[in-house]
Design an enzyme around this catalytic site. Sequence first.
Site, PDB file in Angstrom:
ATOM      1  N   THR A  53       6.558  16.222  23.070  1.00 63.70           N
ATOM      2  CA  THR A  53       6.006  16.039  22.306  1.00 63.70           C
ATOM      3  C   THR A  53       6.402  14.667  21.478  1.00 63.70           C
ATOM      4  O   THR A  53       6.123  13.927  21.965  1.00 63.70           O
ATOM      5  CB  THR A  53       5.580  17.475  21.905  1.00 63.70           C
ATOM      6  OG1 THR A  53       4.851  18.007  22.685  1.00 63.70           O
ATOM      7  CG2 THR A  53       4.664  16.413  20.845  1.00 63.70           C
ATOM      8  N   ASN A 101       4.819   1.195  -0.796  1.00 64.95           N
ATOM      9  CA  ASN A 101       5.718   0.853  -2.224  1.00 64.95           C
ATOM     10  C   ASN A 101       5.737  -0.479  -2.636  1.00 64.95           C
ATOM     11  O   ASN A 101       5.341  -0.981  -2.133  1.00 64.95           O
ATOM     12  CB  ASN A 101       7.315   1.137  -0.699  1.00 64.95           C
ATOM     13  CG  ASN A 101       7.584   2.320  -0.672  1.00 64.95           C
ATOM     14  OD1 ASN A 101       7.378   3.165  -1.750  1.00 64.95           O
ATOM     15  ND2 ASN A 101       8.090   2.146   1.017  1.00 64.95           N
ATOM     16  N   VAL A 117       8.053  -2.491  -4.618  1.00 61.31           N
ATOM     17  CA  VAL A 117       9.489  -2.851  -5.226  1.00 61.31           C
ATOM     18  C   VAL A 117       9.495  -4.529  -5.916  1.00 61.31           C
ATOM     19  O   VAL A 117       8.320  -5.152  -6.216  1.00 61.31           O
ATOM     20  CB  VAL A 117       9.747  -4.237  -3.619  1.00 61.31           C
ATOM     21  CG1 VAL A 117      11.282  -4.275  -4.155  1.00 61.31           C
ATOM     22  CG2 VAL A 117       9.897  -2.485  -2.304  1.00 61.31           C
ATOM     23  N   ASP A 156       0.220 -10.542  -0.645  1.00 57.35           N
ATOM     24  CA  ASP A 156       1.658 -10.396   0.255  1.00 57.35           C
ATOM     25  C   ASP A 156       1.832 -11.554   1.900  1.00 57.35           C
ATOM     26  O   ASP A 156       3.053 -11.657   1.787  1.00 57.35           O
ATOM     27  CB  ASP A 156       2.095  -9.251   0.807  1.00 57.35           C
ATOM     28  CG  ASP A 156       0.608  -9.032   2.116  1.00 57.35           C
ATOM     29  OD1 ASP A 156      -1.128  -9.149   1.571  1.00 57.35           O
ATOM     30  OD2 ASP A 156       0.863  -8.169   2.461  1.00 57.35           O
ATOM     31  N   THR A 185       2.986  -0.900   6.047  1.00 57.49           N
ATOM     32  CA  THR A 185       1.942  -0.174   5.828  1.00 57.49           C
ATOM     33  C   THR A 185       0.924  -0.144   7.358  1.00 57.49           C
ATOM     34  O   THR A 185       0.934   0.381   8.177  1.00 57.49           O
ATOM     35  CB  THR A 185       0.999   0.800   4.734  1.00 57.49           C
ATOM     36  OG1 THR A 185       1.890   0.473   3.318  1.00 57.49           O
ATOM     37  CG2 THR A 185       0.075   1.017   4.962  1.00 57.49           C
ATOM     38  N   ASN A 229       1.293  -1.323   0.241  1.00 57.70           N
ATOM     39  CA  ASN A 229      -0.876  -0.502   0.001  1.00 57.70           C
ATOM     40  C   ASN A 229       0.719   1.408  -0.169  1.00 57.70           C
ATOM     41  O   ASN A 229       0.634   2.651  -0.127  1.00 57.70           O
ATOM     42  CB  ASN A 229      -0.796   0.058   1.114  1.00 57.70           C
ATOM     43  CG  ASN A 229      -2.287  -1.287   0.888  1.00 57.70           C
ATOM     44  OD1 ASN A 229      -3.191  -0.294   0.154  1.00 57.70           O
ATOM     45  ND2 ASN A 229      -2.367  -2.245   1.196  1.00 57.70           N
TER      46      ASN A 229
HETATM   47  N1  ADP Z   1      14.158   0.922   7.127  1.00 59.48           N
HETATM   48  C1  ADP Z   1      13.027   1.822   7.639  1.00 59.48           C
HETATM   49  N2  ADP Z   1      13.076   3.011   7.951  1.00 59.48           N
HETATM   50  C2  ADP Z   1      11.665   3.371   8.032  1.00 59.48           C
HETATM   51  N3  ADP Z   1      10.896   3.341   8.020  1.00 59.48           N
HETATM   52  C3  ADP Z   1      10.439   2.667   7.214  1.00 59.48           C
HETATM   53  C4  ADP Z   1      11.771   2.215   6.663  1.00 59.48           C
HETATM   54  N4  ADP Z   1      10.877   0.851   5.780  1.00 59.48           N
HETATM   55  C5  ADP Z   1      10.082   0.737   5.596  1.00 59.48           C
HETATM   56  N5  ADP Z   1       9.779   2.175   6.085  1.00 59.48           N
HETATM   57  C6  ADP Z   1       8.183   2.627   6.469  1.00 59.48           C
HETATM   58  O1  ADP Z   1       7.194   1.488   7.281  1.00 59.48           O
HETATM   59  C7  ADP Z   1       6.283   1.989   6.006  1.00 59.48           C
HETATM   60  C8  ADP Z   1       5.923   0.555   5.793  1.00 59.48           C
HETATM   61  O2  ADP Z   1       6.602   0.862   3.917  1.00 59.48           O
HETATM   62  P1  ADP Z   1       6.663  -0.728   3.168  1.00 59.48           P
HETATM   63  O3  ADP Z   1       7.451  -2.212   4.066  1.00 59.48           O
HETATM   64  O4  ADP Z   1       7.518  -0.603   2.143  1.00 59.48           O
HETATM   65  O5  ADP Z   1       4.771  -0.283   3.478  1.00 59.48           O
HETATM   66  P2  ADP Z   1       4.521  -1.597   2.589  1.00 59.48           P
HETATM   67  O6  ADP Z   1       4.832  -2.660   2.074  1.00 59.48           O
HETATM   68  O7  ADP Z   1       2.625  -1.651   3.010  1.00 59.48           O
HETATM   69  O8  ADP Z   1       4.326  -0.746   1.451  1.00 59.48           O
HETATM   70  C9  ADP Z   1       6.493   2.942   4.506  1.00 59.48           C
HETATM   71  O9  ADP Z   1       5.586   4.688   5.875  1.00 59.48           O
HETATM   72  C10 ADP Z   1       8.189   3.288   4.871  1.00 59.48           C
HETATM   73  O10 ADP Z   1       8.384   4.670   4.907  1.00 59.48           O
HETATM   74  C1  PAZ Z   2      -2.972  -6.830   6.202  1.00 65.14           C
HETATM   75  C2  PAZ Z   2      -2.598  -5.357   4.179  1.00 65.14           C
HETATM   76  C3  PAZ Z   2      -3.137  -4.330   4.534  1.00 65.14           C
HETATM   77  C4  PAZ Z   2      -1.402  -5.198   4.466  1.00 65.14           C
HETATM   78  O1  PAZ Z   2      -0.314  -4.703   3.469  1.00 65.14           O
HETATM   79  P1  PAZ Z   2       0.698  -3.410   3.139  1.00 65.14           P
HETATM   80  O2  PAZ Z   2       0.441  -3.405   4.503  1.00 65.14           O
HETATM   81  O3  PAZ Z   2       1.240  -4.845   3.150  1.00 65.14           O
HETATM   82  O4  PAZ Z   2       0.191  -2.827   2.290  1.00 65.14           O
HETATM   83  C5  PAZ Z   2      -2.855  -6.477   3.116  1.00 65.14           C
HETATM   84  O5  PAZ Z   2      -2.503  -7.564   3.556  1.00 65.14           O
HETATM   85  C6  PAZ Z   2      -4.399  -6.452   2.701  1.00 65.14           C
HETATM   86  O6  PAZ Z   2      -5.060  -6.020   2.644  1.00 65.14           O
HETATM   87  N1  PAZ Z   2      -5.156  -7.912   3.055  1.00 65.14           N
HETATM   88  C7  PAZ Z   2      -6.484  -8.344   3.009  1.00 65.14           C
HETATM   89  C8  PAZ Z   2      -7.530  -9.035   4.109  1.00 65.14           C
HETATM   90  C9  PAZ Z   2      -6.743 -10.100   4.729  1.00 65.14           C
HETATM   91  O7  PAZ Z   2      -5.111 -10.496   4.943  1.00 65.14           O
HETATM   92  O8  PAZ Z   2      -6.800 -10.960   5.791  1.00 65.14           O
HETATM   93  K     K Z   3       4.069  -6.475   2.659  1.00 59.84           K
END
Ligand code: ADP
Ligand code: PAZ
Ligand code: K
Length: 257
Positions: free
Chosen positions: A184, A11, A13, A109, A132, A9
Amino acid sequence: MLLAIDCGNTNTVFAIWDGTEFICTLRTSTHHARTADAYFTWYSTLVKHYGIEVDITDVIISSTVPRVVFNLRVFADRFFGCRPLVVGKPECALPHEPKVDEGTIVGPDRLVNAAGAFDRHGGDLIVVDFGTATTFDVVSKDGNYIGGVIAPGVNLSLEALHMAAAALPHVDISKPQNVIGTNTVACMQSGVFWGYIGLVKEICDRIKAEREREMTVIGTGGLAPLFAETEELFDVIEDDLTMHGLTVIHEYNKALG
Ligand SMILES: Nc1ncnc2c1ncn2[C@@H]1O[C@H](COP(=O)(O)OP(=O)(O)O)[C@@H](O)[C@H]1O
Ligand SMILES: CC(C)(COP(=O)(O)O)[C@@H](O)C(=O)NCCC(=O)O
Ligand SMILES: [K+]
């Protein structure tokens, strides 16, 4: 070569697998409106920059954002002449079927994490993925995804405080020295950091108690090392677990023919 795409949601990759190792990993933010041409412009610029020889023959996609899949399919077809495997779609078989309530669509995922983790460690696993959302994926002894936990992500939690409270600033996560914050920012970091240490511990303990067995806990995602610094939350940390899972599922489908 295989191009593995993990679209979260936050990033997206791309990782290029040459059959033995990942030779290149590229990261961009997730945008549902990004076109196939825009993906290619970004991808080819970076591949050129790194000076790597790439010959993509296969593409596999896991996306927690359904709307991006269309453009990624066009990208694979237009630039690599291949039909991508999309995890969660009927044409993509899984080594182990998820055992969940009927009608549940498990995040791809999480299925990919389960496949990658089982391939490396065998069964009775908990995968904790800091994305996320922070997800806990439970894998049975036989390798099936049997459910888990979805908690608000670390950055999402901090962002929610900032969004909802006029006097709370935007704060990045870091490990506070003390629990009692004297400003804070320190108070907010303490709430999320120490709260998360407790959250991970408690959920893993309760999963093990519910399953009545010891389980291997795997931490993945960029923030796993930050939390592991303080407490032994994980048996192992693997930052390439999702990508490894994608190669496992791709191999499995190739073998099926
Ligand atoms: N090494 C890190 N240090 C700090 N924040 C990170 C790091 N890796 C990912 N994040 C942060 O964690 C959150 C989730 O990242 P990511 O793993 O890419 O999520 P998703 O797979 O859901 O897209 C994002 O807000 C990203 O900026
Ligand atoms: C829970 C999640 C939002 C995690 O997504 P991510 O943080 O990797 O972007 C994703 O796996 C999702 O949309 N799941 C659907 C509902 C489930 O897994 O039961
Ligand atoms: K993930």
